[in-house]
Motif scaffolding. Structure first.
Motif, PDB file in Angstrom:
ATOM      1  N   LYS A  59      -6.235   0.630   3.917  1.00  0.00           N
ATOM      2  CA  LYS A  59      -7.022  -0.218   3.027  1.00  0.00           C
ATOM      3  C   LYS A  59      -6.552  -1.665   3.053  1.00  0.00           C
ATOM      4  O   LYS A  59      -7.340  -2.586   3.155  1.00  0.00           O
ATOM      5  CB  LYS A  59      -6.926   0.315   1.580  1.00  0.00           C
TER       6      LYS A  59
ATOM      7  N   GLU B  83      -7.419   5.821   7.281  1.00  0.00           N
ATOM      8  CA  GLU B  83      -8.235   4.722   6.768  1.00  0.00           C
ATOM      9  C   GLU B  83      -7.376   3.738   5.978  1.00  0.00           C
ATOM     10  O   GLU B  83      -7.306   3.795   4.754  1.00  0.00           O
ATOM     11  CB  GLU B  83      -9.337   5.293   5.862  1.00  0.00           C
TER      12      GLU B  83
ATOM     13  N   GLU C 122       0.855  -1.189   0.000  1.00  0.00           N
ATOM     14  CA  GLU C 122       0.000   0.000   0.000  1.00  0.00           C
ATOM     15  C   GLU C 122       0.884   1.231   0.000  1.00  0.00           C
ATOM     16  O   GLU C 122       1.901   1.273   0.689  1.00  0.00           O
ATOM     17  CB  GLU C 122      -0.915   0.012   1.232  1.00  0.00           C
TER      18      GLU C 122
ATOM     19  N   TYR D  94      -9.686  -5.126  -3.562  1.00  0.00           N
ATOM     20  CA  TYR D  94      -9.955  -3.860  -4.248  1.00  0.00           C
ATOM     21  C   TYR D  94      -9.862  -3.973  -5.759  1.00  0.00           C
ATOM     22  O   TYR D  94      -9.881  -2.995  -6.467  1.00  0.00           O
ATOM     23  CB  TYR D  94      -8.984  -2.780  -3.748  1.00  0.00           C
TER      24      TYR D  94
END
Ligand SMILES: Nc1ncnc2c1ncn2[C@@H]1O[C@H](COP(=O)(O)OP(=O)(O)OP(=O)(O)O)[C@@H](O)[C@H]1O
Ligand SMILES: [Mg+2]
Lengths: 308, 425
Positions: free
Chosen positions: B265, B263, B253, B424
């Motif tokens: 992910k 936040e 990430e 995702y």
């Protein structure tokens, strides 16, 4: 932001070890003077300096500057005139012993210094560059090392001839592998230190890295080897002379040859010809060994501490 | 190949660009083993990392121990040569430049290592160590000039009183002072890029904050760009503009620090971030990442490398033979053993795993019974793993567990960042 000593306690409790070469050696020597290792080292240093003094001032110290044969009556027992007696050709033994200190130290200095001058940089290079060059050098050095020292020196002496310098060279060959090995193994252990990589990251060239960042660590082990190989060199030189491969006959002093000449007279009670030169060899080699062993015991803990 | 969505910025702004960087270290294997298997054994220290650094930003490279952070840092400043991939510094590809060609570039990219004590030559005074780079690069030759520059930079990094410390040896300095000296030594060359590898990890808490402040000050004054490597999330949050989270040689990430902390992910990032408040590092791992250690980098897991430890794992994440072996091992060591189980399943050593298969040679007359038992065990496994099993079959004298092939992972742009996770895609 502008903190002065962020942690003064820790800073002062750290030992003053990483001084340049001599400081790193002399400070511990002074600190450790009461320990066995320290006492041995100082005793050894004392003996070495005593002989160096004799060697340097030999011309002033000898009672009889005349060392030609038959200058005095032959085979005189020690007396006030000849403190160590005279030999079978009428030379003053004390004078020969004093001159002998000079020749011995000369041979030792030539032999050991050249060995250092060759073995140290080659060991440094070999350990630093590694690879094929390293393997080849190790092979060569190991084969020399495997050869019996006295035999090797005798062979070389037989080829290049007599004389202080030639014997020095013959002896050098024995000790080069010793300096090489010690330096190389030190280099290998320092090579991976972060400060060496940091030097490369700064853009330093190989020789700068080797001499400014590695050599100082590698050199700390040298005094020990220097003392021990010096002791050994004295013995080897005496051995060569004893075998008749050493110095010219007219050398003013040669402990090994004197010992060999004295051999046939021991049986008839003429002890002074052999005891005095023999004693010199023993005292000097023992002194140098004390120095070497003492330094070894002092330096090893330093090395360990620096590593951690 | 992974699409490097992180390379979206305009190239003119990028001081450094890293594309699909691979660094593999050969492992020393005994000769006999080398003769038996032709397989080349390598540590996949860095295995496909892409990111870029804009001028003047601080990018944090964050991850657990052994995930390859240091290797990325050392490769970027070319203390290591990449196995493949590209490193573009100031628009120039330096991936395979020779050391002599790199030397002038080293003035503009510097690295600071974790251990300030070990980074300083114990036999060099602080003043000489800091001034040495000037001599190495032949920038200043006059000794008095070198001394002046050194004293100036020492003052700037807060290594004061500078004229007293100048002639001290590293052993006389505190940890914080040593790290300032190391920073000064790098800064004297006026670099554009500074890689800081765990630059404050070994310092006391009180000193740490001050050195971090110094790092920020230097950035402001000199327009420095940092790659800041750390395993400490709190430090990264304080310091970094953007953060790349690394796991086993890959960036999972990457995005603005603020939004990643707000936040996260990727499930791995989520797990890491839950960890922040706990001070004891051992407790953290057990609590959040329940299953197992970080797998070894010689045989990284198939598919997503995090899948064996992931809480949101899918059947398509890369389940493979050795995951079954791990399951079986756990089963054999935890559940009370029936005689029947012993006979049927055998010892764990009798099972092999290769790729997406796991299996065992049976001497049982009825391999069907083993198949049934394996199915029962799989039923108790995490659902994602159970669903990933394609078949459990008896083939001749073998019983084989076959997993499906995983879905292909790509870096996906999610909101303001890129994530490498099937959730995702
Ligand atoms: N020179 C090397 N030879 C072989 N393997 C190496 C080498 N350097 C690193 N590795 C391996 O590569 C992997 C990544 O190491 P690296 O030091 O980059 O991790 P790291 O994220 O910096 O860890 P840490 O937080 O502990 O510093 C590790 O498995 C390590 O054992
Ligand atoms: Mg590291």
């Amino acid at each position: 932001m502008k903190a002065k000593h962020s942690d003064p306690k820790r800073a002062s409790s750290l030992p003053e070890i990483p001084l340049p070469f001599l400081g790193r050696l002399i400070h511990p020597l002074i600190r450790e003077r009461r320990s066995l290792a320290g006492a041995l080292s100082w005793m050894g240093l004392g003996i070495l300096f005593f002989f160096i003094f004799i060697a340097v001032f030999a011309p002033l110290l000898v009672p009889f500057s005349q060392t030609q044969p038959f200058a005095s009556p032959v085979l005189q027992a020690p007396s006030l005139q000849h403190l160590m007696g005279t030999d079978n050709v009428g030379r003053d033994v004390l004078s020969r012993v004093i001159w002998g200190a000079r020749t011995s130290l000369e041979i030792m200095a030539i032999g050991v210094l050249i060995a250092l001058a060759v073995g140290f940089p080659v060991g440094l290079l070999s350990g630093y560059v590694g690879g094929k060059i390293d393997r080849l050098l190790v092979l060569i050095m190991d084969s020399i090392y495997a050869f019996p020292g006295l035999l090797l020196a005798a062979l070389i002496a037989a080829v290049i001839g007599r004389g202080v310098f030639n014997i020095g060279i013959a002896i050098t060959v024995i000790y080069i592998p010793l300096y090489f090995r010690v330096t190389r193994s030190q280099t290998l252990s320092v090579r991976e230190e972060p400060y060496v990589e940091a030097a490369r990251a700064l853009g330093a060239k190989s020789h700068t890295v080797m001499f400014s960042y590695i050599a100082h660590s590698a050199i700390i082990a040298i005094p020990v080897i220097f003392s021990l190989s010096s002791a050994d060199a004295i013995l080897t030189a005496a051995g060569l002379s004893y075998l008749g491969l050493g110095l010219e006959v007219d050398t003013p002093g040669d402990w090994g040859r004197d010992l060999s000449d004295a051999q046939s007279f021991i049986g008839v009670g003429i002890w002074w010809m052999s005891v005095f030169p023999g004693l010199m060899i023993v005292i000097l080699t023992v002194g140098l060994s004390f120095l070497g062993e003492g330094l070894n015991d002092i330096i090893n803990p330093i090395l360990r501490k620096e590593r951690s | 190949m992974t699409g490097s969505a992180s390379g979206l910025e305009s190239p003119a702004e990028d001081l450094l660009k890293v594309q699909d960087l691979l660094v593999h270290f050969p492992v020393k294997v005994p000769l006999i083993q080398r003769l038996i298997s032709r397989e080349k054994v390598v540590v996949h220290a860095v295995d496909g990392v892409s990111f870029s650094l804009k001028r003047g930003e601080i990018l944090g490279l964050v991850g657990e121990s052994g995930c390859g952070k240091t290797t990325v840092g050392r490769t970027i400043v070319r203390l290591l040569e990449p196995t493949s991939g590209r490193i573009i510094f100031e628009g120039r590809d330096i991936s395979h430049l020779s050391q002599s060609k790199l030397r002038p570039l080293r003035r503009r990219m510097q690295i600071i290592f974790q251990d300030p004590h070990a980074s300083l030559n114990p036999a060099m005074t602080i003043g000489r160590a800091i001034g040495h780079p000037l001599q190495i690069h032949g920038i200043v030759r006059d000794a008095e000039e070198v001394r002046q520059s050194v004293l100036d930079i020492m003052r700037e990094v807060g290594l004061t009183p500078e004229d007293q410390l100048f002639d001290k040896y590293p052993g006389d300095l505190s940890g914080g002072q040593k790290q300032r000296a190391v920073i000064a030594r790098a800064m004297i060359l006026e670099p554009r890029l500074l890689v800081v590898d765990e630059g404050v990890a070994m310092l006391d808490m009180s000193v740490r904050a001050k050195v971090l402040e110094l790092i920020l000050n230097l950035k402001r004054r000199h327009g420095l760009t940092y790659l800041f490597i750390t395993h400490d999330l709190a430090t990264a949050k304080f310091l970094c503009d953007r953060i790349a989270i690394m796991y086993l040689g890959r960036v999972v990430e990457l995005g603005p620090a603020a939004s990643i902390y707000a936040e996260p992910k990727h499930p791995y990032t989520q797990a890491l971030l839950q960890v922040i408040p706990t001070p004891d590092p051992d407790k953290r791992r057990k609590k959040i990442l329940p299953r197992g250690e970080v797998p070894d980098a010689i045989h990284p897991p198939a598919g997503c490398r995090f899948h064996p430890r992931c809480q949101s794992v899918l059947p398509t994440c890369g389940w493979e033979g050795r995951d079954f072996i791990d399951l079986l091992d756990e089963h054999l060591s935890t559940s009370p053993k029936g005689v029947e189980d012993d006979e049927l399943l055998g010892s764990i050593g009798e099972w092999w795993a290769e790729g997406f298969e796991a299996g065992r040679k049976t001497d049982a007359k009825d391999p069907k019974k083993l198949v049934e038992r394996v199915k029962e065990i799989l039923a108790k496994a995490p659902p994602a793993m159970a669903q990933a099993v394609q078949s459990v079959e008896a083939k001749g004298e073998f019983v084989i567990v076959q997993f499906r092939t995983p879905d292909k992972l790509v870096h996906t742009a999610v909101a303001d960042r890129t994530v490498e996770c099937l959730l995702y895609q």
